[in-house]
Design a protein around this motif. Structure first.
Motif, PDB file in Angstrom:
ATOM      1  N   UNK A 108     -40.515 -16.451 -25.670  1.00  0.00           N
ATOM      2  CA  UNK A 108     -40.153 -15.350 -24.784  1.00  0.00           C
ATOM      3  C   UNK A 108     -40.835 -15.549 -23.437  1.00  0.00           C
ATOM      4  N   UNK A 109     -40.420 -14.783 -22.456  1.00  0.00           N
ATOM      5  CA  UNK A 109     -40.999 -14.891 -21.118  1.00  0.00           C
ATOM      6  C   UNK A 109     -42.375 -14.233 -21.103  1.00  0.00           C
ATOM      7  N   UNK A 110     -43.343 -14.907 -20.504  1.00  0.00           N
ATOM      8  CA  UNK A 110     -44.702 -14.379 -20.429  1.00  0.00           C
ATOM      9  C   UNK A 110     -44.722 -13.038 -19.691  1.00  0.00           C
ATOM     10  N   UNK A 111     -45.509 -12.118 -20.230  1.00  0.00           N
ATOM     11  CA  UNK A 111     -45.799 -10.827 -19.598  1.00  0.00           C
ATOM     12  C   UNK A 111     -44.539  -9.995 -19.362  1.00  0.00           C
ATOM     13  N   UNK A 112     -43.453 -10.294 -20.079  1.00  0.00           N
ATOM     14  CA  UNK A 112     -42.273  -9.431 -20.015  1.00  0.00           C
ATOM     15  C   UNK A 112     -42.182  -8.699 -21.342  1.00  0.00           C
ATOM     16  N   UNK A 169     -31.093 -12.098 -19.687  1.00  0.00           N
ATOM     17  CA  UNK A 169     -29.865 -11.866 -20.447  1.00  0.00           C
ATOM     18  C   UNK A 169     -30.134 -11.856 -21.946  1.00  0.00           C
ATOM     19  N   UNK A 170     -31.137 -12.600 -22.382  1.00  0.00           N
ATOM     20  CA  UNK A 170     -31.587 -12.551 -23.777  1.00  0.00           C
ATOM     21  C   UNK A 170     -33.088 -12.280 -23.764  1.00  0.00           C
ATOM     22  N   UNK A 171     -33.595 -11.710 -24.857  1.00  0.00           N
ATOM     23  CA  UNK A 171     -35.005 -11.316 -24.888  1.00  0.00           C
ATOM     24  C   UNK A 171     -35.915 -12.371 -25.498  1.00  0.00           C
ATOM     25  N   UNK A 172     -35.381 -13.171 -26.410  1.00  0.00           N
ATOM     26  CA  UNK A 172     -36.207 -14.171 -27.074  1.00  0.00           C
ATOM     27  C   UNK A 172     -35.308 -15.284 -27.587  1.00  0.00           C
ATOM     28  N   UNK A 173     -35.919 -16.405 -27.898  1.00  0.00           N
ATOM     29  CA  UNK A 173     -35.222 -17.520 -28.529  1.00  0.00           C
ATOM     30  C   UNK A 173     -35.904 -17.804 -29.855  1.00  0.00           C
ATOM     31  N   UNK A 174     -35.108 -17.935 -30.911  1.00  0.00           N
ATOM     32  CA  UNK A 174     -35.621 -18.255 -32.235  1.00  0.00           C
ATOM     33  C   UNK A 174     -35.194 -19.672 -32.584  1.00  0.00           C
ATOM     34  N   UNK A 175     -36.140 -20.504 -32.944  1.00  0.00           N
ATOM     35  CA  UNK A 175     -35.828 -21.889 -33.279  1.00  0.00           C
ATOM     36  C   UNK A 175     -37.065 -22.749 -33.132  1.00  0.00           C
ATOM     37  N   UNK A 176     -36.853 -24.040 -33.061  1.00  0.00           N
ATOM     38  CA  UNK A 176     -37.981 -24.954 -32.903  1.00  0.00           C
ATOM     39  C   UNK A 176     -38.708 -24.650 -31.599  1.00  0.00           C
ATOM     40  N   UNK A 177     -40.031 -24.614 -31.649  1.00  0.00           N
ATOM     41  CA  UNK A 177     -40.821 -24.367 -30.443  1.00  0.00           C
ATOM     42  C   UNK A 177     -40.497 -25.454 -29.421  1.00  0.00           C
ATOM     43  N   UNK A 178     -40.215 -25.069 -28.176  1.00  0.00           N
ATOM     44  CA  UNK A 178     -39.747 -26.054 -27.199  1.00  0.00           C
ATOM     45  C   UNK A 178     -40.806 -27.064 -26.789  1.00  0.00           C
TER      46      UNK A 178
END
Length: 309
Positions: free
Chosen positions: A284-288, A149-158
């Motif tokens: 982001x999701x690996x290999x996507x 539903x979303x392509x990436x997350x921007x913010x503190x590394x989880x």
């Protein structure tokens, strides 16, 4: 060697039927949503179960329920349809003379200054790109990221517990600022120690948040009790305004309130050494693969981070 020839035979209608029945255990309602008869939907599902050699749904008098195999298939099918929708949207945008659409999740540490600056640069370079920003915490955003539903997350590394299946790119290091109103009595002292902060009420981050854990660690490592906290909140808007109106103290990732510090709306308590909040970047999701629009945004995020450094 297993036979995966069913992949060549599977139809989108079969996958739609799986989703319809998973989201509405009633065969009647699932059939209505697909505009098909109940026997037709039952046949579609039987054929798919036969091809896969597993049971996807258990049928009871109260309706149908997914099996563990069914749950796994439903999760993957949602990702497939999300990706198909994105491809269709990109084709539409390019055909309409636009430059694409990107949906990005953002955490507070990225949403107040970092992402807006990158988006402003993106708009100047690619005015046709459309961006949808969804703000939240990791437990809210990670499922949306995994489902496409979303392509990436921007913010503190989880933290590592959130990183399963993710690829992360740190872009810059963020510090923690203890903020107060510009007239706060602490600011008149020649030197401020962490113990001095116990004299004043706090707005404490919510339990289980990274910022809360860091604040607690700072006091515990110094052998101090936690400060009194009449308010618990992670709302940047609420916390900023409350600090302006009271003598409360609150901790922020520095970039979240940098503009307020620069303009004098808030003040930073001068405590040394600075306390690190951690790396801010992209998850982001690996290999996507990312869409073309998302790749353009990544370029601008990297450029903005270089200016921070």
């Amino acid at each position: 060697m297993q036979n995966f020839s069913w992949i060549r035979r599977v139809k989108l209608q079969q996958l739609r039927a799986v989703l319809a029945l998973a989201e509405s255990p009633s065969l009647v309602r699932a059939s209505e949503s697909l505009n098909l008869s109940q026997p037709a939907v039952s046949k579609i599902l039987r054929e798919l179960e036969t091809d896969l050699g597993v049971e996807l749904f258990t049928r009871t008098s109260r309706g149908s329920h997914t099996t563990p195999m069914g749950d796994m298939l439903v999760e993957r099918v949602r990702v497939i349809f999300s990706q198909l929708e994105r491809v269709a949207q990109e084709i539409h945008d390019l055909n309409a003379g636009l430059s694409g659409h990107v949906v990005v999740g953002v955490l507070p540490a990225g949403g107040a200054d970092f992402l807006p600056r990158a988006l402003a640069s993106l708009y100047r370079a690619y005015p046709g790109i459309r961006v949808t920003v969804i703000e939240g915490t990791y437990d809210h955003l990670i499922p949306q990221l995994q489902q496409g539903a979303i392509e990436m997350i921007v913010g503190r590394i989880p933290a590592y517990r959130f990183r399963d299946g993710l690829e992360v790119e740190p872009l810059y290091e963020e510090n923690i600022t203890f903020a107060v109103c510009p007239q706060h009595p602490l600011l008149s002292r020649p030197a401020v120690a962490l113990s001095d902060l116990l004299e004043w009420p706090w707005i404490m981050p919510l339990a289980d948040t990274t910022l809360r854990q860091m604040v607690e660690s700072a006091f515990h490592d110094a052998g101090l009790d936690l400060p009194a906290a009449p308010c618990e909140s992670i709302s940047v808007i609420t916390n900023r305004r409350l600090i302006m109106e009271t003598d409360y103290i609150a901790a922020f990732p520095t970039q979240v309130i940098q503009t307020d510090l620069d303009t004098g709306l808030l003040a930073a308590i001068p405590i040394s050494p600075a306390r690190s909040f951690g790396a801010v970047g992209i998850s982001q999701v690996k290999e996507r693969p990312l869409s073309h629009a998302a790749l353009r945004l990544v370029d601008q995020l990297r450029a903005t981070a270089r200016r921070y450094e």
